[in-house]
Design a protein around this motif. Structure first.
Motif, PDB file in Angstrom:
ATOM      1  N   PRO A 238       0.825  -1.214   0.000  1.00 58.02           N
ATOM      2  CA  PRO A 238       0.000   0.000   0.000  1.00 58.02           C
ATOM      3  C   PRO A 238       0.856   1.260   0.000  1.00 58.02           C
ATOM      4  CG  PRO A 238      -0.025  -1.048   2.161  1.00 58.02           C
ATOM      5  CD  PRO A 238       0.681  -1.988   1.237  1.00 58.02           C
ATOM      6  N   GLU A 239       0.245   2.364  -0.418  1.00 55.35           N
ATOM      7  CA  GLU A 239       0.995   3.610  -0.584  1.00 55.35           C
ATOM      8  C   GLU A 239       1.595   4.100   0.727  1.00 55.35           C
ATOM      9  OE1 GLU A 239       0.388   8.099  -2.463  1.00 55.35           O
ATOM     10  OE2 GLU A 239      -1.152   6.558  -2.698  1.00 55.35           O
ATOM     11  N   ASN A 240       0.889   3.905   1.835  1.00 53.02           N
ATOM     12  CA  ASN A 240       1.399   4.384   3.128  1.00 53.02           C
ATOM     13  C   ASN A 240       2.187   3.305   3.877  1.00 53.02           C
ATOM     14  OD1 ASN A 240      -0.798   2.777   3.690  1.00 53.02           O
ATOM     15  ND2 ASN A 240      -1.543   4.035   5.381  1.00 53.02           N
ATOM     16  N   ARG A 360      10.353   1.468  -2.913  1.00 54.09           N
ATOM     17  CA  ARG A 360       8.924   1.647  -3.232  1.00 54.09           C
ATOM     18  C   ARG A 360       8.556   3.127  -3.195  1.00 54.09           C
ATOM     19  NH1 ARG A 360       5.102  -1.380  -5.925  1.00 54.09           N
ATOM     20  NH2 ARG A 360       3.010  -1.040  -5.073  1.00 54.09           N
ATOM     21  N   ALA A 361       9.123   3.867  -2.246  1.00 59.39           N
ATOM     22  CA  ALA A 361       8.891   5.311  -2.186  1.00 59.39           C
ATOM     23  C   ALA A 361       9.447   5.990  -3.435  1.00 59.39           C
ATOM     24  CB  ALA A 361       9.530   5.900  -0.934  1.00 59.39           C
ATOM     25  N   GLN A 364       7.024   5.274  -6.226  1.00 63.47           N
ATOM     26  CA  GLN A 364       5.851   6.150  -6.108  1.00 63.47           C
ATOM     27  C   GLN A 364       6.176   7.561  -6.580  1.00 63.47           C
ATOM     28  OE1 GLN A 364       4.824   5.850  -1.980  1.00 63.47           O
ATOM     29  NE2 GLN A 364       3.826   3.846  -2.174  1.00 63.47           N
ATOM     30  N   ARG A 367       6.296   7.647 -10.381  1.00 63.12           N
ATOM     31  CA  ARG A 367       4.927   7.558 -10.901  1.00 63.12           C
ATOM     32  C   ARG A 367       4.186   8.876 -10.729  1.00 63.12           C
ATOM     33  NH1 ARG A 367       0.227   5.171  -8.503  1.00 63.12           N
ATOM     34  NH2 ARG A 367       0.939   6.352  -6.688  1.00 63.12           N
ATOM     35  N   ASN A 368       4.270   9.466  -9.535  1.00 60.66           N
ATOM     36  CA  ASN A 368       3.545  10.709  -9.249  1.00 60.66           C
ATOM     37  C   ASN A 368       4.059  11.878 -10.096  1.00 60.66           C
ATOM     38  OD1 ASN A 368       2.087   9.275  -7.361  1.00 60.66           O
ATOM     39  ND2 ASN A 368       3.259  10.029  -5.601  1.00 60.66           N
ATOM     40  N   MET A 380       0.581   1.615 -10.115  1.00 65.08           N
ATOM     41  CA  MET A 380       1.799   1.101  -9.491  1.00 65.08           C
ATOM     42  C   MET A 380       1.901  -0.391  -9.763  1.00 65.08           C
ATOM     43  SD  MET A 380       3.821   3.218  -7.838  1.00 65.08           S
ATOM     44  CE  MET A 380       4.565   2.372  -6.449  1.00 65.08           C
TER      45      MET A 380
END
Length: 512
Positions: A238-240, A360-361, A364, A367-368, A380
Motif C-alpha cells: 500500500p501507498e502508506n 517503493r517510495a 511512487q 509515478r507521481n 503502481m
C-alpha cells in the motif's frame, strides 16, 4: 600514575578484529556511522587504543563491551554521535546510557535472558558477562560524547598527552553462546519469492535463506547464511506502507521516514559520512538520474532505457564501503510502472525491509511526477529486487528463526490460488483422462492434454508450464492420481475434480 614513556599498550581485539583499527594508546573511539578511517588519518596509533563503528545497539554493544573487558588498560572512551544515521539508529546514545544509567536483568527480543540497558533505545548485553564485570567497566572508564570529527580528534590528542593510567584490573573473558543453523538441501543459485506486501515477502525470504542457505565466513569476523541471485517480487504494497501489528519487522515508521529521505534526497559531501543512495542518484555523477528517468519516460513511455546506476568504477579502488545497491531499472508495460533494483550484497534480515520500502517510495515518486507533468495516469506495478548475495548474518540467526516460527505458517495459510499460469479442468471421458488448460481470468481453453496415466499427463504439463506454482503442481498431481484410480478400476467409479472418488448408487444397491 605510571610513567608515560615506560609502557606501550597493544589492543587485543578478541571480537570482530577485522572491523577495528587498533593502536597502542589508552582511549577507545566509537565512531557510530562515521567512517572510522576518517578519524584514524588525523591521529597516530599511540593516540588511541582502538577505533570502531557502532551501528546497532542490539547487535554491537555486547561485542564492544567484551573487547573493553579484555583490555582493562583502556580508561577513556570517546563516542562520536554526529550524523543523522547515528540519531536514527540510537546505538551511540544507548552506549552512553549504559555508562550513565546502567542495566537491569531482562529478556532480549528473542526471549533469551540478557542484560537490558537502561535507555530509551533498546540495547542488550550478553547475560554470560557478569554484573560485577559490567559495573567495574562503568566505574573505571571515563566516557565523553562529541559531535564532530574535529572535536573527537582534539579530545583524543588531549587525552594522549596526559600521563598513562594504571589498568583497572585483569583482562576478563566470558563464554559466548553460538547458534548453529539446521540446513536442508536446496538450490544455491536463482530463487524467486513473491508476496503481496514487503512484510509478507520478507518472512518468505528469511525462511528460504535459513532453510537452504549456505553457511560461509564473511569478511567481517563472522558467518552468514547465503543464497545467490534471489529475486523478490512485491505486488501490492500500500501507498502508506504496511506494518504488521504487532510489528515483527526490524524497522518502524519513524526509522522509515528518515531512511526514505536518504534515497530520494541529495546530500552534500561531508568528511567521514558515507554516501547515501540519494546522493549517488542525484549528484554523484554530475547528473540527477531520477529526473533523467522521469523525463525519459514522459518522452517515451515504452522506453527500456530508464536506468539509474549507483556503482562507480572508482569503487574498485580502496573504497571501504562501496554501495550495495548498484542498479535501478524502471519499466512501464500496459500502463503499469514497475521498478527493478539490483543489489550486489544484501543483508536480508536487517536491511532488506528498509531497502524495499525506500525503493517503493522512489517508485511512487517517479509515478507521481510523471502524472503531474504529463497525461499518463499510471498504475503502481510490482517492486522487484534482485539480491545477488542475499544473506543473514550469524548474529541475527536466532532472531530470524523466531520470526519464522511465529509468522511463516500464518503467512503460508493465506494462500492465493490465482496462478498466472492459469487453471486446469480435469475430467474422465471415453476411458481417458482429459485436462483442459485455461487462461487466468477469462477461462479460455488454450491447450488440452489426454492420456491414461497421471504421470504421462503431469509430465506434459510440467514441460509446457515450468513456471507453475509449487502448490498448484502438487494439487494437480493429486487430482490426476485420483482420475487414474477412477479410470483403472472400471467398475463405475466416478471422478469429479475436487471431490472424493464416488461409487454410483446403483452399484451400491447391487452390492447390497
Amino acid at each position: 600514575m605510571i610513567n608515560n614513556s615506560a609502557i606501550q599498550f597493544k589492543y587485543n581485539a578478541l571480537y570482530k578484529p577485522n572491523q577495528l583499527i587498533c593502536g597502542i594508546g589508552q582511549t577507545a573511539i566509537i565512531t557510530g556511522w562515521t567512517v572510522r578511517q576518517t578519524i584514524a588519518k588525523h591521529l597516530s596509533p599511540d593516540n588511541y587504543a582502538v577505533i570502531g563503528n557502532l551501528y546497532s545497539p542490539t547487535r554491537g554493544i555486547s561485542f564492544l563491551i567484551r573487547n573493553l573487558l579484555a583490555n582493562p588498560y583502556v580508561r577513556r572512551l570517546v563516542i562520536l554521535n554526529a550524523t543523522k544515521e547515528d540519531k536514527n539508529a540510537g546505538s551511540c546514545q544507548c552506549l552512553l546510557d549504559f555508562f550513565e544509567h546502567g542495566f537491569i536483568e531482562g529478556k532480549s527480543d528473542t526471549g533469551r535472558d540478557c542484560w537490558v540497558i537502561k535507555s530509551p533505545v533498546t540495547g542488550y548485553i550478553d547475560i554470560e558477562i557478569t554484573a560485577t564485570a559490567l559495573e567495574k567497566l562503568r566505574q573505571n572508564v571515563e566516557v565523553k560524547q562529541v559531535n564532530s570529527i574535529t572535536e573527537a580528534v582534539d579530545l583524543v590528542k588531549l587525552y594522549s598527552a596526559k600521563e598513562i593510567l594504571a589498568p583497572w584490573g585483569e583482562p576478563l573473558v566470558f563464554p559466548q553462546l553460538e547458534v548453529t543453523p539446521t540446513l536442508l538441501p536446496g538450490h544455491r543459485y536463482g530463487h524467486r519469492i513473491e508476496g503481496k506486501t514487503i512484510a509478507e515477502t520478507w518472512v518468505k525470504i528469511i525462511h528460504r535463506i535459513k532453510t537452504t542457505g549456505t553457511v560461509r565466513p564473511t569478511g567481517y569476523d563472522g558467518k552468514w547464511q547465503e543464497l545467490i541471485d534471489l529475486m523478490a517480487v512485491v505486488t501490492d504494497e500500500p501507498e502508506n506502507f504496511y506494518f504488521p501489528e504487532p510489528n515483527y519487522l526490524p524497522i518502524d515508521r519513524s526509522f522509515l521516514e528518515e531512511y526514505i529521505s536518504q534515497i530520494l534526497d541529495d546530500s552534500p559531501y561531508r568528511e567521514g559520512v558515507k554516501y547515501t543512495y540519494g546522493q549517488r542518484l542525484r549528484s554523484w555523477f554530475g547528473k540527477d538520474q531520477i529526473e533523467q528517468v522521469i523525463e525519459k519516460l514522459i518522452a517515451d513511455i515504452d522506453s527500456a532505457r530508464a536506468v539509474m546506476s549507483l556503482w562507480d568504477v572508482k569503487d574498485h579502488e580502496e573504497n571501504q564501503s562501496p554501495p550495495c545497491l548498484n542498479h535501478i531499472w524502471v519499466r512501464i508495460v500496459e500502463n503499469e510502472l514497475s521498478l527493478t533494483a539490483t543489489f550486489r550484497s544484501n543483508d536480508m534480515f536487517s536491511a532488506w525491509p528498509a531497502n524495499a520500502m525506500g525503493l517503493r517510495a522512489l517508485q511512487q515518486h517517479i509515478r507521481n511526477e510523471i502524472a503531474k507533468r504529463s497525461d499518463y495516469d499510471l498504475r503502481m506495478g510490482p517492486l522487484i529486487t534482485i539480491s545477488q548475495s542475499s544473506h543473514i548474518y550469524d548474529d541475527c540467526w536466532e532472531n530470524a528463526d523466531n520470526v519464522i516460527q511465529s509468522q511463516y505458517v500464518k503467512i503460508c495459510q493465506k494462500r492465493d490460488y490465482a496462478d498466472p499460469v492459469g487453471s486446469f479442468i480435469i475430467t474422465v471421458q471415453n476411458e481417458k483422462i482429459i485436462v483442459e488448460h485455461t487462461t487466468p481470468g477469462s477461462g479460455e481453453v488454450i491447450n488440452c492434454y489426454s492420456g491414461k496415466s497421471a504421470k504421462q499427463i503431469y509430465r506434459q504439463i510440467a514441460t509446457d508450464c515450468p513456471g507453475i506454482q509449487v502448490e498448484h503442481a502438487m494439487y494437480l498431481g493429486t487430482e490426476l492420481q485420483k482420475a487414474e484410480i477412477a479410470l483403472s478400476i472400471k467398475e463405475g467409479f466416478v471422478y469429479e475434480q475436487d471431490k472424493v472418488i464416488s461409487i454410483p448408487n446403483i452399484l451400491v444397491k447391487n452390492q447390497e
